[in-house]
Motif scaffolding. Structure first.
Motif, PDB file in Angstrom:
ATOM      1  N   THR A 221       0.808  -1.200   0.000  1.00 15.96           N
ATOM      2  CA  THR A 221       0.000   0.000   0.000  1.00 15.96           C
ATOM      3  C   THR A 221       0.845   1.255   0.000  1.00 15.96           C
ATOM      4  O   THR A 221       0.353   2.315  -0.341  1.00 15.96           O
ATOM      5  N   GLY A 222       2.113   1.166   0.394  1.00 20.36           N
ATOM      6  CA  GLY A 222       2.936   2.361   0.472  1.00 20.36           C
ATOM      7  C   GLY A 222       2.369   3.285   1.535  1.00 20.36           C
ATOM      8  O   GLY A 222       1.690   2.851   2.453  1.00 20.36           O
ATOM      9  N   HIS A 223       2.657   4.571   1.440  1.00 24.70           N
ATOM     10  CA  HIS A 223       1.999   5.505   2.342  1.00 24.70           C
ATOM     11  C   HIS A 223       0.840   6.133   1.592  1.00 24.70           C
ATOM     12  O   HIS A 223       0.557   5.772   0.453  1.00 24.70           O
ATOM     13  N   ALA A 224       0.158   7.056   2.220  1.00 26.33           N
ATOM     14  CA  ALA A 224      -1.088   7.581   1.672  1.00 26.33           C
ATOM     15  C   ALA A 224      -0.940   8.166   0.272  1.00 26.33           C
ATOM     16  O   ALA A 224      -1.893   8.206  -0.483  1.00 26.33           O
ATOM     17  N   MET A 225       0.251   8.604  -0.094  1.00 29.86           N
ATOM     18  CA  MET A 225       0.437   9.272  -1.374  1.00 29.86           C
ATOM     19  C   MET A 225       0.980   8.353  -2.466  1.00 29.86           C
ATOM     20  O   MET A 225       1.024   8.737  -3.617  1.00 29.86           O
ATOM     21  N   THR A 226       1.435   7.138  -2.110  1.00 26.86           N
ATOM     22  CA  THR A 226       2.047   6.275  -3.102  1.00 26.86           C
ATOM     23  C   THR A 226       1.600   4.830  -2.937  1.00 26.86           C
ATOM     24  O   THR A 226       1.086   4.430  -1.898  1.00 26.86           O
ATOM     25  N   LYS A 227       1.842   4.054  -3.991  1.00 28.46           N
ATOM     26  CA  LYS A 227       1.564   2.615  -3.988  1.00 28.46           C
ATOM     27  C   LYS A 227       2.778   1.922  -4.595  1.00 28.46           C
ATOM     28  O   LYS A 227       3.308   2.350  -5.622  1.00 28.46           O
ATOM     29  N   THR A 228       3.231   0.837  -3.962  1.00 30.58           N
ATOM     30  CA  THR A 228       4.352   0.087  -4.517  1.00 30.58           C
ATOM     31  C   THR A 228       3.872  -0.820  -5.637  1.00 30.58           C
ATOM     32  O   THR A 228       2.739  -1.317  -5.623  1.00 30.58           O
ATOM     33  N   LEU A 229       4.752  -1.046  -6.623  1.00 28.36           N
ATOM     34  CA  LEU A 229       4.437  -1.879  -7.785  1.00 28.36           C
ATOM     35  C   LEU A 229       5.537  -2.940  -7.902  1.00 28.36           C
ATOM     36  O   LEU A 229       6.625  -2.664  -8.400  1.00 28.36           O
ATOM     37  N   ASN A 230       5.252  -4.124  -7.412  1.00 28.49           N
ATOM     38  CA  ASN A 230       6.187  -5.242  -7.448  1.00 28.49           C
ATOM     39  C   ASN A 230       5.486  -6.470  -8.031  1.00 28.49           C
ATOM     40  O   ASN A 230       5.078  -7.364  -7.293  1.00 28.49           O
ATOM     41  N   PRO A 231       5.325  -6.529  -9.357  1.00 33.68           N
ATOM     42  CA  PRO A 231       4.610  -7.656  -9.964  1.00 33.68           C
ATOM     43  C   PRO A 231       5.268  -8.993  -9.611  1.00 33.68           C
ATOM     44  O   PRO A 231       6.504  -9.093  -9.599  1.00 33.68           O
ATOM     45  N   ASN A 232       4.447  -9.995  -9.338  1.00 32.82           N
ATOM     46  CA  ASN A 232       5.011 -11.308  -9.021  1.00 32.82           C
ATOM     47  C   ASN A 232       5.397 -12.089 -10.274  1.00 32.82           C
ATOM     48  O   ASN A 232       5.861 -13.218 -10.174  1.00 32.82           O
ATOM     49  N   THR A 233       5.253 -11.477 -11.437  1.00 36.42           N
ATOM     50  CA  THR A 233       5.636 -12.123 -12.701  1.00 36.42           C
ATOM     51  C   THR A 233       7.076 -11.834 -13.089  1.00 36.42           C
ATOM     52  O   THR A 233       7.550 -12.348 -14.102  1.00 36.42           O
TER      53      THR A 233
ATOM     54  N   ALA B 181      10.142  -5.915 -20.891  1.00 36.94           N
ATOM     55  CA  ALA B 181       9.037  -6.771 -20.437  1.00 36.94           C
ATOM     56  C   ALA B 181       8.734  -6.504 -18.960  1.00 36.94           C
ATOM     57  O   ALA B 181       7.569  -6.480 -18.549  1.00 36.94           O
ATOM     58  N   ASN B 182       9.777  -6.311 -18.156  1.00 35.63           N
ATOM     59  CA  ASN B 182       9.576  -5.980 -16.745  1.00 35.63           C
ATOM     60  C   ASN B 182       8.867  -4.634 -16.604  1.00 35.63           C
ATOM     61  O   ASN B 182       7.962  -4.488 -15.776  1.00 35.63           O
ATOM     62  N   ILE B 183       9.274  -3.659 -17.402  1.00 39.11           N
ATOM     63  CA  ILE B 183       8.614  -2.351 -17.363  1.00 39.11           C
ATOM     64  C   ILE B 183       7.145  -2.493 -17.752  1.00 39.11           C
ATOM     65  O   ILE B 183       6.268  -1.909 -17.117  1.00 39.11           O
ATOM     66  N   ASP B 184       6.862  -3.314 -18.770  1.00 43.13           N
ATOM     67  CA  ASP B 184       5.462  -3.581 -19.135  1.00 43.13           C
ATOM     68  C   ASP B 184       4.683  -4.113 -17.939  1.00 43.13           C
ATOM     69  O   ASP B 184       3.563  -3.672 -17.673  1.00 43.13           O
ATOM     70  N   ALA B 185       5.258  -5.072 -17.211  1.00 41.23           N
ATOM     71  CA  ALA B 185       4.573  -5.677 -16.061  1.00 41.23           C
ATOM     72  C   ALA B 185       4.317  -4.646 -14.965  1.00 41.23           C
ATOM     73  O   ALA B 185       3.240  -4.622 -14.355  1.00 41.23           O
ATOM     74  N   ILE B 186       5.294  -3.799 -14.707  1.00 44.88           N
ATOM     75  CA  ILE B 186       5.141  -2.764 -13.683  1.00 44.88           C
ATOM     76  C   ILE B 186       4.059  -1.770 -14.103  1.00 44.88           C
ATOM     77  O   ILE B 186       3.186  -1.406 -13.305  1.00 44.88           O
ATOM     78  N   LEU B 187       4.086  -1.350 -15.358  1.00 46.81           N
ATOM     79  CA  LEU B 187       3.070  -0.420 -15.854  1.00 46.81           C
ATOM     80  C   LEU B 187       1.674  -1.038 -15.786  1.00 46.81           C
ATOM     81  O   LEU B 187       0.707  -0.373 -15.383  1.00 46.81           O
ATOM     82  N   ARG B 188       1.556  -2.322 -16.181  1.00 51.05           N
ATOM     83  CA  ARG B 188       0.253  -3.007 -16.130  1.00 51.05           C
ATOM     84  C   ARG B 188      -0.298  -3.009 -14.710  1.00 51.05           C
ATOM     85  O   ARG B 188      -1.504  -2.832 -14.495  1.00 51.05           O
ATOM     86  N   GLU B 189       0.590  -3.238 -13.747  1.00 43.40           N
ATOM     87  CA  GLU B 189       0.133  -3.274 -12.358  1.00 43.40           C
ATOM     88  C   GLU B 189      -0.444  -1.924 -11.930  1.00 43.40           C
ATOM     89  O   GLU B 189      -1.301  -1.869 -11.055  1.00 43.40           O
ATOM     90  N   ALA B 190       0.009  -0.857 -12.566  1.00 44.48           N
ATOM     91  CA  ALA B 190      -0.501   0.481 -12.269  1.00 44.48           C
ATOM     92  C   ALA B 190      -1.662   0.863 -13.187  1.00 44.48           C
ATOM     93  O   ALA B 190      -2.164   1.987 -13.115  1.00 44.48           O
TER      94      ALA B 190
ATOM     95  N   GLU C 151      15.151   2.294 -16.980  1.00 41.09           N
ATOM     96  CA  GLU C 151      14.125   2.782 -16.055  1.00 41.09           C
ATOM     97  C   GLU C 151      13.160   3.667 -16.830  1.00 41.09           C
ATOM     98  O   GLU C 151      13.520   4.222 -17.874  1.00 41.09           O
ATOM     99  N   ALA C 152      11.937   3.767 -16.329  1.00 38.78           N
ATOM    100  CA  ALA C 152      10.912   4.530 -17.041  1.00 38.78           C
ATOM    101  C   ALA C 152      10.143   5.434 -16.076  1.00 38.78           C
ATOM    102  O   ALA C 152       9.996   5.121 -14.900  1.00 38.78           O
ATOM    103  N   THR C 153       9.641   6.520 -16.628  1.00 32.73           N
ATOM    104  CA  THR C 153       8.703   7.397 -15.962  1.00 32.73           C
ATOM    105  C   THR C 153       7.461   7.475 -16.844  1.00 32.73           C
ATOM    106  O   THR C 153       7.577   7.702 -18.044  1.00 32.73           O
ATOM    107  N   ALA C 154       6.306   7.244 -16.254  1.00 31.74           N
ATOM    108  CA  ALA C 154       5.055   7.237 -17.021  1.00 31.74           C
ATOM    109  C   ALA C 154       3.994   8.058 -16.299  1.00 31.74           C
ATOM    110  O   ALA C 154       4.069   8.258 -15.089  1.00 31.74           O
ATOM    111  N   MET C 155       3.000   8.496 -17.068  1.00 34.42           N
ATOM    112  CA  MET C 155       1.885   9.230 -16.498  1.00 34.42           C
ATOM    113  C   MET C 155       0.596   8.780 -17.159  1.00 34.42           C
ATOM    114  O   MET C 155       0.530   8.644 -18.374  1.00 34.42           O
ATOM    115  N   GLY C 156      -0.399   8.482 -16.323  1.00 33.23           N
ATOM    116  CA  GLY C 156      -1.685   8.024 -16.818  1.00 33.23           C
ATOM    117  C   GLY C 156      -2.658   9.135 -17.042  1.00 33.23           C
ATOM    118  O   GLY C 156      -2.446  10.274 -16.756  1.00 33.23           O
TER     119      GLY C 156
END
Length: 136
Positions: free
Chosen positions: A5-17, A64-73, A131-136
């Motif tokens: 859950t991270g803290h109130a302002m963030t969420k961790t993204l650690n895909p199990n794939t 592929a790892n970046i894809d997985a992290i982005l998908r989780e978000a 490494e990547a920086t993305a915005m939804g």
């Protein structure tokens, strides 16, 4: 999924794939609203712990790892604003760029991108990190 859950302002993204982080860090972090996502540098390490010897193959795992992290978000590669990449030799630039260009095929607008030559990574078999920086 292994997101915390991270803290109130963030969420961790650690895909199990993908392989888990090597240490005390998250593969990615998103803002609580999911608007901004930043990834840690991704290495050419498969979920099974294998590291290919070729730069292009390692870069393909990074993306592929970046894809997985982005998908989780809830995002994908069209949301990427910036890529930062590092290779251990100028001779690796063409193979890295071939993997990057294939990954970005059809993406518009193309993200900003930086490529640097570095002396090495945490293990000598690693040749590229992205490494990547993305915005939804």
């Amino acid at each position: 999924m292994q997101s915390g859950t991270g803290h109130a302002m963030t969420k961790t993204l650690n895909p199990n794939t993908i392989a888990p982080p090597f240490g005390a860090y998250s593969h990615g972090i998103s803002s609580a609203a999911g608007q901004l996502v930043v990834t840690s540098g991704q290495l050419g390490l498969s979920a099974q712990g294998e590291v290919p010897t070729g730069v292009r193959e390692q870069a393909e795992i990074c993306f592929a790892n970046i894809d997985a992290i982005l998908r989780e978000a809830g995002l994908d590669r069209v949301h990427v604003l910036r890529l930062n990449a590092y290779v251990t030799d100028r001779a690796h630039m063409a193979d890295y760029m071939a993997a990057r260009d294939a990954w970005l095929a059809g993406v518009q607008p193309l993200p900003a991108s930086t490529l640097m030559i570095v002396s090495g990574f945490s293990r000598p078999e690693f040749l590229v990190e992205v490494e990547a920086t993305a915005m939804g």
